[in-house]
Motif scaffolding. Structure first.
Motif, mmCIF file in Angstrom:
data_model
loop_
_atom_site.group_PDB
_atom_site.id
_atom_site.type_symbol
_atom_site.label_atom_id
_atom_site.label_comp_id
_atom_site.label_asym_id
_atom_site.label_seq_id
_atom_site.Cartn_x
_atom_site.Cartn_y
_atom_site.Cartn_z
ATOM 1 N N PHE A 1 0.840 -1.201 0.000
ATOM 2 C CA PHE A 1 0.000 0.000 0.000
ATOM 3 C C PHE A 1 0.875 1.251 0.000
ATOM 4 O O PHE A 1 0.657 2.177 -0.780
ATOM 5 N N SER A 2 1.876 1.282 0.855
ATOM 6 C CA SER A 2 2.801 2.430 0.899
ATOM 7 C C SER A 2 3.438 2.667 -0.453
ATOM 8 O O SER A 2 3.537 3.804 -0.920
ATOM 9 N N VAL A 3 3.886 1.588 -1.069
ATOM 10 C CA VAL A 3 4.581 1.673 -2.350
ATOM 11 C C VAL A 3 3.661 2.240 -3.434
ATOM 12 O O VAL A 3 4.100 3.008 -4.290
ATOM 13 N N LEU A 4 2.369 1.891 -3.388
ATOM 14 C CA LEU A 4 1.421 2.414 -4.378
ATOM 15 C C LEU A 4 1.365 3.940 -4.377
ATOM 16 O O LEU A 4 0.957 4.553 -5.350
ATOM 17 N N PHE A 5 1.787 4.536 -3.267
ATOM 18 C CA PHE A 5 1.739 5.989 -3.139
ATOM 19 C C PHE A 5 3.132 6.615 -3.095
ATOM 20 O O PHE A 5 3.311 7.736 -2.620
ATOM 21 N N GLY A 6 4.122 5.865 -3.596
ATOM 22 C CA GLY A 6 5.462 6.420 -3.726
ATOM 23 C C GLY A 6 6.230 6.533 -2.425
ATOM 24 O O GLY A 6 7.198 7.273 -2.344
ATOM 25 N N SER A 7 5.800 5.792 -1.415
ATOM 26 C CA SER A 7 6.462 5.860 -0.113
ATOM 27 C C SER A 7 7.203 4.557 0.185
ATOM 28 O O SER A 7 6.975 3.547 -0.473
ATOM 29 N N THR B 1 1.887 1.190 -13.508
ATOM 30 C CA THR B 1 2.489 2.522 -13.557
ATOM 31 C C THR B 1 3.533 2.666 -12.452
ATOM 32 O O THR B 1 4.632 3.177 -12.688
ATOM 33 N N VAL B 2 3.204 2.205 -11.255
ATOM 34 C CA VAL B 2 4.143 2.261 -10.122
ATOM 35 C C VAL B 2 5.382 1.425 -10.440
ATOM 36 O O VAL B 2 6.516 1.858 -10.223
ATOM 37 N N ARG B 3 5.183 0.234 -10.971
ATOM 38 C CA ARG B 3 6.300 -0.654 -11.317
ATOM 39 C C ARG B 3 7.221 0.005 -12.339
ATOM 40 O O ARG B 3 8.447 -0.016 -12.196
ATOM 41 N N LEU B 4 6.641 0.609 -13.371
ATOM 42 C CA LEU B 4 7.434 1.268 -14.409
ATOM 43 C C LEU B 4 8.192 2.483 -13.861
ATOM 44 O O LEU B 4 9.337 2.731 -14.241
ATOM 45 N N GLU B 5 7.554 3.244 -12.977
ATOM 46 C CA GLU B 5 8.230 4.386 -12.360
ATOM 47 C C GLU B 5 9.428 3.915 -11.539
ATOM 48 O O GLU B 5 10.512 4.493 -11.606
ATOM 49 N N ALA B 6 9.235 2.853 -10.782
ATOM 50 C CA ALA B 6 10.340 2.308 -9.980
ATOM 51 C C ALA B 6 11.464 1.804 -10.875
ATOM 52 O O ALA B 6 12.641 2.056 -10.610
ATOM 53 N N GLN B 7 11.081 1.113 -11.928
ATOM 54 C CA GLN B 7 12.072 0.581 -12.864
ATOM 55 C C GLN B 7 12.881 1.722 -13.486
ATOM 56 O O GLN B 7 14.099 1.615 -13.637
ATOM 57 N N ALA B 8 12.239 2.812 -13.825
ATOM 58 C CA ALA B 8 12.930 3.969 -14.393
ATOM 59 C C ALA B 8 13.909 4.574 -13.384
ATOM 60 O O ALA B 8 14.863 5.238 -13.773
ATOM 61 N N ARG B 9 13.675 4.310 -12.102
ATOM 62 C CA ARG B 9 14.558 4.816 -11.047
ATOM 63 C C ARG B 9 15.615 3.793 -10.642
ATOM 64 O O ARG B 9 16.333 3.997 -9.677
ATOM 65 N N GLY B 10 15.655 2.663 -11.367
ATOM 66 C CA GLY B 10 16.666 1.645 -11.080
ATOM 67 C C GLY B 10 16.253 0.632 -10.037
ATOM 68 O O GLY B 10 17.086 -0.120 -9.536
ATOM 69 N N VAL B 11 14.969 0.593 -9.699
ATOM 70 C CA VAL B 11 14.467 -0.377 -8.724
ATOM 71 C C VAL B 11 13.773 -1.488 -9.504
ATOM 72 O O VAL B 11 12.755 -1.247 -10.156
ATOM 73 N N ASP B 12 14.330 -2.699 -9.451
ATOM 74 C CA ASP B 12 13.820 -3.804 -10.261
ATOM 75 C C ASP B 12 12.437 -4.293 -9.833
ATOM 76 O O ASP B 12 11.557 -4.460 -10.659
ATOM 77 N N ASP B 13 12.232 -4.537 -8.550
ATOM 78 C CA ASP B 13 10.947 -5.052 -8.065
ATOM 79 C C ASP B 13 10.523 -4.257 -6.842
ATOM 80 O O ASP B 13 10.783 -4.655 -5.711
ATOM 81 N N ILE B 14 9.883 -3.131 -7.066
ATOM 82 C CA ILE B 14 9.496 -2.220 -5.993
ATOM 83 C C ILE B 14 8.575 -2.893 -4.977
ATOM 84 O O ILE B 14 8.656 -2.632 -3.788
ATOM 85 N N PHE B 15 7.721 -3.782 -5.428
ATOM 86 C CA PHE B 15 6.769 -4.405 -4.511
ATOM 87 C C PHE B 15 7.446 -5.444 -3.617
ATOM 88 O O PHE B 15 6.985 -5.716 -2.527
ATOM 89 N N LYS B 16 8.540 -5.996 -4.054
ATOM 90 C CA LYS B 16 9.321 -6.923 -3.229
ATOM 91 C C LYS B 16 10.306 -6.143 -2.359
ATOM 92 O O LYS B 16 10.423 -6.393 -1.172
ATOM 93 N N GLN B 17 11.011 -5.186 -2.985
ATOM 94 C CA GLN B 17 12.046 -4.432 -2.281
ATOM 95 C C GLN B 17 11.449 -3.470 -1.262
ATOM 96 O O GLN B 17 11.976 -3.313 -0.175
ATOM 97 N N GLY B 18 10.365 -2.788 -1.638
ATOM 98 C CA GLY B 18 9.701 -1.870 -0.712
ATOM 99 C C GLY B 18 10.406 -0.542 -0.525
ATOM 100 O O GLY B 18 10.032 0.245 0.324
ATOM 101 N N SER B 19 11.439 -0.286 -1.301
ATOM 102 C CA SER B 19 12.183 0.964 -1.205
ATOM 103 C C SER B 19 12.357 1.542 -2.596
ATOM 104 O O SER B 19 12.585 0.809 -3.554
ATOM 105 N N TRP B 20 12.272 2.850 -2.685
ATOM 106 C CA TRP B 20 12.415 3.533 -3.964
ATOM 107 C C TRP B 20 13.871 3.799 -4.310
ATOM 108 O O TRP B 20 14.163 4.341 -5.363
ATOM 109 N N LYS B 21 14.787 3.413 -3.429
ATOM 110 C CA LYS B 21 16.215 3.590 -3.705
ATOM 111 C C LYS B 21 16.746 2.313 -4.349
ATOM 112 O O LYS B 21 16.494 1.216 -3.850
ATOM 113 N N PRO B 22 17.490 2.448 -5.448
ATOM 114 C CA PRO B 22 18.082 1.250 -6.058
ATOM 115 C C PRO B 22 19.001 0.540 -5.074
ATOM 116 O O PRO B 22 19.615 1.168 -4.216
#
Length: 161
Positions: free
Chosen positions: A63-69, A118-139
């Motif tokens: 849920f947090s990740v869906l909102f960029g947190s 959309t969230v997944r693609l935004e994370a990928q563009a930031r160098g984060v491969d699996d945002i929903f697994k990693q839970g962090s927006w930092k690569p």
């Protein structure tokens, strides 16, 4: 009214009349007629969490990740004395809720899946491969680099006499 002036009025001069009578009357009118306000009422984090979970099961981390947190944010947002969401998160919650409610119930799950992409693609563009697994927006590389720069505390066994 600028945010600086607003905060001054709210914190220090709440009982003093606002200098501009038109602005004072506008605020009074909107206070008396909240349904007419152009300022939207943003959903609380719990309300939005419940809304999303009525459509599809989403745990707090995702849920947090869906909102960029970061993944731990929902925990803080949902605590009884929890922290407020940032203004940007509040706006995003508001618009996502409005978009979801505008869809027929049968289409809301598809919309959430589209948003997830959309969230997944935004994370990928930031160098984060699996945002929903990693839970962090930092690569991961950035996190590892930061950890390498942070000095470690030495254990007593590491210290020679």
């Amino acid at each position: 009214m600028s945010i600086t002036k607003w905060m001054h009025v709210v914190r220090q001069a709440a009982d003093a009349p606002v200098k501009d009578p038109t602005l004072a009357l506008l605020v009074r009118f909107l206070d008396q007629h909240p349904d007419m306000s152009v300022i939207p009422k943003f959903p609380e984090a719990q309300e939005m969490f419940d809304t999303v979970n009525k459509i599809t099961d989403v745990d707090q981390k995702r849920f947090s990740v869906l909102f960029g947190s970061e993944s731990s944010a929902t925990y803080r947002w949902l605590k009884p004395s929890g922290s407020r969401v940032s203004p940007a998160v509040g706006r995003l919650m508001y618009y996502l809720k409005m978009a979801l409610m505008a869809k027929p119930p049968a289409d809301r799950g598809v919309m959430l899946e589209d948003w997830r992409e959309t969230v997944r693609l935004e994370a990928q563009a930031r160098g984060v491969d699996d945002i929903f697994k990693q839970g962090s927006w930092k690569p991961k590389a950035e996190k590892a680099e930061k950890a390498a720069k942070t000095p470690r505390k030495k254990k007593s066994a590491d210290v020679s006499a």
